[in-house]
Design an enzyme around this catalytic site. Structure first.
Site, PDB file in Angstrom:
ATOM      1  N   GLY A  32     -21.194 -18.208 -26.377  1.00 27.57           N
ATOM      2  CA  GLY A  32     -21.454 -18.759 -25.053  1.00 27.57           C
ATOM      3  C   GLY A  32     -21.824 -20.230 -25.101  1.00 27.57           C
ATOM      4  CB  THR A  33     -24.161 -22.130 -27.249  1.00 32.07           C
ATOM      5  OG1 THR A  33     -25.260 -21.262 -26.954  1.00 32.07           O
ATOM      6  CG2 THR A  33     -24.653 -23.558 -27.379  1.00 32.07           C
ATOM      7  CG  ASN A  64     -30.710 -16.540 -19.131  1.00 33.74           C
ATOM      8  OD1 ASN A  64     -30.278 -17.298 -18.276  1.00 33.74           O
ATOM      9  ND2 ASN A  64     -31.663 -16.897 -19.976  1.00 33.74           N
ATOM     10  CD  GLN A  99     -27.597 -12.356 -20.114  1.00 26.91           C
ATOM     11  OE1 GLN A  99     -27.527 -11.132 -20.015  1.00 26.91           O
ATOM     12  NE2 GLN A  99     -28.109 -12.939 -21.183  1.00 26.91           N
ATOM     13  CB  SER A 128     -21.751 -14.946 -25.357  1.00 24.59           C
ATOM     14  OG  SER A 128     -22.206 -14.949 -26.684  1.00 24.59           O
ATOM     15  CG  HIS A 153     -24.368 -11.946 -28.904  1.00 21.88           C
ATOM     16  ND1 HIS A 153     -25.704 -11.839 -28.601  1.00 21.88           N
ATOM     17  CD2 HIS A 153     -24.037 -13.239 -28.681  1.00 21.88           C
ATOM     18  CE1 HIS A 153     -26.155 -13.035 -28.227  1.00 21.88           C
ATOM     19  NE2 HIS A 153     -25.166 -13.892 -28.259  1.00 21.88           N
ATOM     20  CB  THR A 190      -9.277 -20.305 -39.884  1.00 19.90           C
ATOM     21  OG1 THR A 190      -8.545 -21.293 -40.589  1.00 19.90           O
ATOM     22  CG2 THR A 190      -8.720 -18.922 -40.192  1.00 19.90           C
ATOM     23  CB  CYS A 204     -33.147 -19.907 -26.399  1.00 20.50           C
ATOM     24  SG  CYS A 204     -31.648 -18.987 -26.128  1.00 20.50           S
TER      25      CYS A 204
HETATM   26  N1  PLP Z   1     -25.726 -18.434 -21.083  1.00 18.97           N
HETATM   27  C1  PLP Z   1     -26.527 -17.423 -20.788  1.00 18.97           C
HETATM   28  C2  PLP Z   1     -26.769 -17.046 -19.358  1.00 18.97           C
HETATM   29  C3  PLP Z   1     -27.163 -16.708 -21.811  1.00 18.97           C
HETATM   30  O1  PLP Z   1     -27.982 -15.702 -21.529  1.00 18.97           O
HETATM   31  C4  PLP Z   1     -26.914 -17.097 -23.158  1.00 18.97           C
HETATM   32  C5  PLP Z   1     -27.605 -16.414 -24.290  1.00 18.97           C
HETATM   33  O2  PLP Z   1     -28.810 -16.269 -24.269  1.00 18.97           O
HETATM   34  C6  PLP Z   1     -26.030 -18.153 -23.406  1.00 18.97           C
HETATM   35  C7  PLP Z   1     -25.461 -18.800 -22.344  1.00 18.97           C
HETATM   36  C8  PLP Z   1     -25.714 -18.615 -24.797  1.00 18.97           C
HETATM   37  O3  PLP Z   1     -24.946 -17.664 -25.487  1.00 18.97           O
HETATM   38  P1  PLP Z   1     -24.908 -17.649 -27.086  1.00 18.97           P
HETATM   39  O4  PLP Z   1     -26.327 -17.623 -27.550  1.00 18.97           O
HETATM   40  O5  PLP Z   1     -24.161 -16.413 -27.422  1.00 18.97           O
HETATM   41  O6  PLP Z   1     -24.224 -18.882 -27.517  1.00 18.97           O
END
Ligand code: PLP
Length: 383
Positions: free
Chosen positions: A72-73, A151, A179, A199, A201, A237, A327
């Site tokens: 996601g990031t 989130n 989310q 993302s 996971h 890759t 985080c």
């Molecule tokens: N955006 C939201 C709303 C999230 O909850 C998160 C993860 O906590 C992210 C972005 C970032 O995703 P990732 O940590 O998998 O890069």
């Protein structure tokens, strides 16, 4: 102690179906999908199938609109980068005050380069001030980036009309949908979004893999430069096992988001947890409960109680939850999301987030309630 995992917004357990599908790609199916021999072709086919599943999950018209990333990031960073490269003369970027730290940091960076960032506020329930938002979208706007689901609170953004307004103004529209999968149906056409971040996971796929939806025809400059992978939109890759796992998780998440009865069960479980926790402490309240929310999340302020102390006691009892977003878990700072919702720093530091999944059982909810009651009693006796 048996663990009770109620931190599914931080990460989720890998679905057994995804694990099973990934295993051959961690073993004998290791070839580089770009290699020319027949053995590599089957790997490329597996990547293609997974791309199709992710495209279906978001309602994309074409699988070519899906770019795999590391998560996601990265997707969010790539969306900001591409939008700003495509709109070099427009000075403004618009976000909300309740973004995840990824989009928040991207906006801060944009500001540091001299562009204007407008942070549109939310109300006490975490709902976006849509009038303010619409007032910011014009010919000066390069990018509007919003969350689909928050989130920390699970609050859903009312997206109606925003995509159309961005399109009319020629602004790029990005959604952080990290989310949302499995919780609400996703449809990039209905919300008229240009870029959308995922993302794996967060929806029972593996870690280290994500995707960015990029609308066909949108000018796109890659954040990660290098080889021609992903149609020259993300070099490097491919993480084949991750991509295969994400494909399976995407298929499951699509089905879960359409499973009205399953979502109602999840919401009922969340509601019973929330009601018991609100009743456990004087003045406790569920943040964002008056807004449209995903079914899995509750965020509760326990006035006068320190979230870190509560979490430590819950952890000893085997109950895994969080304060604010994961985080920020090691930084003891009040949740910026709750501050943006108008809470005092004290109240914003007294909130816990419990995020359930379809695997959560009624017995686990009962154990969590008992553990919170005990922790509150202990802290009450001490304080
Ligand atoms: N955006 C939201 C709303 C999230 O909850 C998160 C993860 O906590 C992210 C972005 C970032 O995703 P990732 O940590 O998998 O890069």
């Amino acid at each position: 102690v048996q663990r009770v995992y109620l931190d599914n917004n931080a990460t989720t357990r890998l679905a057994p179906e995804a694990l099973e599908a990934m295993l051959p790609f961690l073993g004998e199916l290791f070839a580089n999908p770009s290699s020319p021999y027949p053995g590599a072709q089957s790997i490329a086919n597996a990547v293609r199938a997974a791309r199709g599943e992710v495209a279906r999950l978001v309602g994309a018209r074409s699988a070519r609109e899906v770019v795999f990333t590391s998560g996601g990031t990265e997707s969010i960073n790539a969306a900001f980068y591409a939008a700003l490269r495509a709109q070099p003369t427009r000075p403004r970027v618009v976000v909300s005050t309740v973004e995840h730290s990824a989009a928040r940091a991207c906006a801060d960076r944009v500001e540091a380069t001299g562009r204007e960032v407008v942070r549109v506020p939310v109300d006490a329930q975490g709902q976006l001030d849509r009038e303010r938002l619409f007032a910011t979208v014009d010919a000066d706007t390069a990018l509007v980036s919003l969350l689909w689901a928050n989130n920390e609170t699970g609050v859903l953004t009312d997206l109606s009309g925003i995509g159309a307004a961005c399109r009319a103004a020629g602004a790029h529209f990005h959604l952080d949908a990290v989310q949302a999968p499995g919780k609400v149906p996703l449809d990039v056409e209905a919300v008229e979004v240009d870029l959308l971040s995922l993302s794996a996971h967060k929806f029972h796929g593996p870690k280290g893999i994500g995707a960015l939806y990029v609308r066909s025809g949108l000018p796109f400059a890659p954040l990660v430069a290098g080889g021609p992978q992903e149609d020259e939109r993300r070099a490097g890759t491919e993480n084949v096992p991750g991509i295969v796992g994400m494909g399976v998780a995407a298929r499951l998440a699509g089905a879960h988001a359409r499973d009205v009865a399953g979502l109602a069960r999840l919401a009922a479980q969340r509601d019973s947890l929330e009601a018991a926790l609100v009743a456990a402490s004087p003045g406790a309240r569920a943040n964002g409960a008056g807004a449209a929310r995903v079914a899995s999340t509750t965020n509760i302020t326990f006035p006068g109680r320190d979230a870190q102390a509560l979490l430590a006691l819950l952890g000893e009892a085997g109950v895994e939850a969080s304060a604010g977003s994961a985080c920020n878990a090691r930084k003891v700072a009040p949740s910026p999301v709750l501050l943006a919702m108008g809470q005092s720093p004290e109240d914003a530091s007294a909130a816990l987030r419990f995020s359930l999944s379809r695997n959560t059982t009624a017995a686990e909810v009962a154990r969590a309630v008992a553990a919170v009651q005990e922790a509150l009693a202990l802290l009450g006796a001490l304080g």
